[in-house]
Design a protein around this motif. Structure first.
Motif, PDB file in Angstrom:
ATOM      1  N   ALA A   1       6.812   7.595   2.328  1.00  0.00           N
ATOM      2  CA  ALA A   1       7.181   7.053   3.475  1.00  0.00           C
ATOM      3  C   ALA A   1       6.213   7.698   4.547  1.00  0.00           C
ATOM      4  O   ALA A   1       6.123   7.112   5.776  1.00  0.00           O
ATOM      5  N   ALA A   2       5.598   8.862   4.641  1.00  0.00           N
ATOM      6  CA  ALA A   2       4.774   9.251   5.785  1.00  0.00           C
ATOM      7  C   ALA A   2       3.463   8.876   5.621  1.00  0.00           C
ATOM      8  O   ALA A   2       2.735   9.187   6.466  1.00  0.00           O
ATOM      9  N   LEU A   3       3.225   8.010   4.714  1.00  0.00           N
ATOM     10  CA  LEU A   3       1.705   7.461   4.638  1.00  0.00           C
ATOM     11  C   LEU A   3       1.341   6.356   5.885  1.00  0.00           C
ATOM     12  O   LEU A   3       2.750   5.593   6.274  1.00  0.00           O
ATOM     13  N   ARG A   4       0.325   6.143   6.338  1.00  0.00           N
ATOM     14  CA  ARG A   4       0.172   5.184   7.311  1.00  0.00           C
ATOM     15  C   ARG A   4      -0.046   3.858   6.676  1.00  0.00           C
ATOM     16  O   ARG A   4       0.154   2.873   7.418  1.00  0.00           O
ATOM     17  N   HIS A   5      -0.424   3.606   5.477  1.00  0.00           N
ATOM     18  CA  HIS A   5      -0.612   2.572   4.881  1.00  0.00           C
ATOM     19  C   HIS A   5      -0.155   2.638   3.233  1.00  0.00           C
ATOM     20  O   HIS A   5      -0.805   3.598   2.798  1.00  0.00           O
ATOM     21  N   ASN A   6       0.853   2.100   2.991  1.00  0.00           N
ATOM     22  CA  ASN A   6       1.384   2.302   1.633  1.00  0.00           C
ATOM     23  C   ASN A   6       0.744   1.188   0.569  1.00  0.00           C
ATOM     24  O   ASN A   6       0.702   1.347  -0.561  1.00  0.00           O
ATOM     25  N   VAL A   7      -0.247   0.275   0.798  1.00  0.00           N
ATOM     26  CA  VAL A   7      -1.253  -0.397   0.031  1.00  0.00           C
ATOM     27  C   VAL A   7      -2.667   0.580   0.160  1.00  0.00           C
ATOM     28  O   VAL A   7      -3.175   0.286   1.181  1.00  0.00           O
ATOM     29  N   ARG A   8      -3.017   1.075  -0.832  1.00  0.00           N
ATOM     30  CA  ARG A   8      -4.010   2.252  -0.850  1.00  0.00           C
ATOM     31  C   ARG A   8      -5.145   1.590  -1.391  1.00  0.00           C
ATOM     32  O   ARG A   8      -5.119   0.869  -2.494  1.00  0.00           O
ATOM     33  N   ARG A   9      -6.174   1.827  -0.996  1.00  0.00           N
ATOM     34  CA  ARG A   9      -7.657   1.292  -1.603  1.00  0.00           C
ATOM     35  C   ARG A   9      -8.458   2.655  -1.826  1.00  0.00           C
ATOM     36  O   ARG A   9      -9.682   2.458  -1.840  1.00  0.00           O
ATOM     37  N   ASP A  10      -7.834   3.834  -1.350  1.00  0.00           N
ATOM     38  CA  ASP A  10      -8.907   5.098  -1.417  1.00  0.00           C
ATOM     39  C   ASP A  10      -8.732   5.479  -2.687  1.00  0.00           C
ATOM     40  O   ASP A  10      -8.437   6.820  -2.727  1.00  0.00           O
ATOM     41  N   PHE A  11      -9.498   5.011  -3.740  1.00  0.00           N
ATOM     42  CA  PHE A  11      -9.071   5.373  -5.063  1.00  0.00           C
ATOM     43  C   PHE A  11      -9.824   6.656  -5.142  1.00  0.00           C
ATOM     44  O   PHE A  11      -9.259   7.366  -6.351  1.00  0.00           O
ATOM     45  N   GLY A  12     -10.771   7.281  -4.711  1.00  0.00           N
ATOM     46  CA  GLY A  12     -11.552   8.325  -4.924  1.00  0.00           C
ATOM     47  C   GLY A  12     -10.678   9.486  -4.280  1.00  0.00           C
ATOM     48  O   GLY A  12     -10.770  10.858  -5.039  1.00  0.00           O
ATOM     49  N   ARG A  13      -9.498   9.516  -3.666  1.00  0.00           N
ATOM     50  CA  ARG A  13      -8.724  10.273  -3.197  1.00  0.00           C
ATOM     51  C   ARG A  13      -7.382  10.568  -4.018  1.00  0.00           C
ATOM     52  O   ARG A  13      -6.845  11.843  -4.266  1.00  0.00           O
ATOM     53  N   MET A  14      -7.124   9.598  -5.090  1.00  0.00           N
ATOM     54  CA  MET A  14      -6.094   9.744  -5.846  1.00  0.00           C
ATOM     55  C   MET A  14      -6.611  10.225  -7.200  1.00  0.00           C
ATOM     56  O   MET A  14      -7.776   9.830  -7.559  1.00  0.00           O
ATOM     57  N   LYS A  15      -5.781  10.948  -7.785  1.00  0.00           N
ATOM     58  CA  LYS A  15      -6.339  11.640  -9.209  1.00  0.00           C
ATOM     59  C   LYS A  15      -5.393  11.333 -10.114  1.00  0.00           C
ATOM     60  O   LYS A  15      -4.508  12.319 -10.477  1.00  0.00           O
TER      61      LYS A  15
ATOM     62  N   MET B   1       2.426  -8.820  -4.633  1.00  0.00           N
ATOM     63  CA  MET B   1       3.390  -7.573  -4.833  1.00  0.00           C
ATOM     64  C   MET B   1       3.250  -6.880  -3.510  1.00  0.00           C
ATOM     65  O   MET B   1       2.048  -6.632  -2.985  1.00  0.00           O
ATOM     66  N   THR B   2       4.326  -6.166  -2.883  1.00  0.00           N
ATOM     67  CA  THR B   2       4.309  -5.505  -1.666  1.00  0.00           C
ATOM     68  C   THR B   2       5.008  -3.986  -2.215  1.00  0.00           C
ATOM     69  O   THR B   2       5.861  -3.852  -2.918  1.00  0.00           O
ATOM     70  N   PRO B   3       4.611  -3.086  -1.507  1.00  0.00           N
ATOM     71  CA  PRO B   3       5.210  -1.752  -1.728  1.00  0.00           C
ATOM     72  C   PRO B   3       6.608  -1.823  -1.160  1.00  0.00           C
ATOM     73  O   PRO B   3       7.007  -2.436  -0.351  1.00  0.00           O
ATOM     74  N   VAL B   4       7.328  -0.703  -1.747  1.00  0.00           N
ATOM     75  CA  VAL B   4       8.763  -0.399  -1.366  1.00  0.00           C
ATOM     76  C   VAL B   4       8.742   1.015  -1.139  1.00  0.00           C
ATOM     77  O   VAL B   4       8.121   1.874  -1.812  1.00  0.00           O
ATOM     78  N   ILE B   5       9.173   1.176   0.028  1.00  0.00           N
ATOM     79  CA  ILE B   5       9.104   2.692   0.716  1.00  0.00           C
ATOM     80  C   ILE B   5      10.283   3.292  -0.094  1.00  0.00           C
ATOM     81  O   ILE B   5      11.445   3.087   0.277  1.00  0.00           O
ATOM     82  N   GLN B   6      10.028   4.602  -0.437  1.00  0.00           N
ATOM     83  CA  GLN B   6      11.239   5.353  -1.000  1.00  0.00           C
ATOM     84  C   GLN B   6      12.137   5.968   0.186  1.00  0.00           C
ATOM     85  O   GLN B   6      11.557   6.353   1.055  1.00  0.00           O
ATOM     86  N   GLU B   7      13.418   5.870   0.171  1.00  0.00           N
ATOM     87  CA  GLU B   7      14.492   6.145   0.906  1.00  0.00           C
ATOM     88  C   GLU B   7      14.978   7.615   0.810  1.00  0.00           C
ATOM     89  O   GLU B   7      15.623   8.155   1.588  1.00  0.00           O
ATOM     90  N   GLU B   8      14.408   8.495  -0.159  1.00  0.00           N
ATOM     91  CA  GLU B   8      14.725   9.799  -0.530  1.00  0.00           C
ATOM     92  C   GLU B   8      13.319  10.469  -0.766  1.00  0.00           C
ATOM     93  O   GLU B   8      12.559   9.723  -1.368  1.00  0.00           O
ATOM     94  N   PRO B   9      13.198  11.545  -0.451  1.00  0.00           N
ATOM     95  CA  PRO B   9      12.028  12.710  -0.799  1.00  0.00           C
ATOM     96  C   PRO B   9      11.679  12.485  -2.108  1.00  0.00           C
ATOM     97  O   PRO B   9      10.483  12.352  -2.484  1.00  0.00           O
ATOM     98  N   THR B  10      12.471  12.221  -3.286  1.00  0.00           N
ATOM     99  CA  THR B  10      12.139  12.104  -4.517  1.00  0.00           C
ATOM    100  C   THR B  10      12.301  10.995  -5.203  1.00  0.00           C
ATOM    101  O   THR B  10      12.598  10.766  -6.512  1.00  0.00           O
TER     102      THR B  10
END
Length: 137
Positions: free
Chosen positions: A113-127, A1-10
């Protein structure tokens, strides 16, 4: 599965549904609009009914209700997560992301869209606050 980037801020809810269905953002946005779902509608990220309706329309099974987030290991193989949960004037809002566990690896697909990597593994940063279980299809 691949990420899809949102084209609208919301558009995180639409992008999350697109990723789960294997569609591009524009196709998912068009299908959402046919259901009366638009990214600028604040209820898209303050209620679950719109993403549930869009996922059903796209043939994606979701389980009833929301489950509280206990830990990453307790999540099902696929889930729609509510992160960045906050209250604004007493109304809850969040950012939708997709959790996927495949071939022994867990990732979060984040449409921002502003993320450097849209596949995230930084689980400690997400709440995550809670999640919706995505069915087996």
């Amino acid at each position: 599965m691949t990420p899809v980037i949102q084209e609208e801020p919301t558009g995180c809810g639409i992008a999350a549904c697109a990723a789960l269905a294997g569609l591009d953002y524009d196709t998912a946005r068009t299908r959402a609009a046919a259901l009366g779902i638009h990214a600028n509608d604040r209820t898209l990220w303050s209620q679950t009914s719109h993403v549930r309706a869009l996922l059903a329309h796209l043939g994606i099974e979701v389980l009833e209700g929301e489950q509280p987030f206990i830990g990453w290991d307790a999540l099902p193989g696929r889930a729609l997560l509510a992160i960045k949960w906050r209250l604004i004037d007493g109304v809850p809002f969040w950012h939708w992301v997709v959790f996927v566990r495949e071939a022994g690896e867990s990732v979060v697909l984040d449409s921002k869209a502003a993320l450097r990597h849209n596949v995230r593994r930084d689980f400690g940063r997400m709440k995550p606050k809670w999640f919706i279980t995505i069915g087996p299809n």
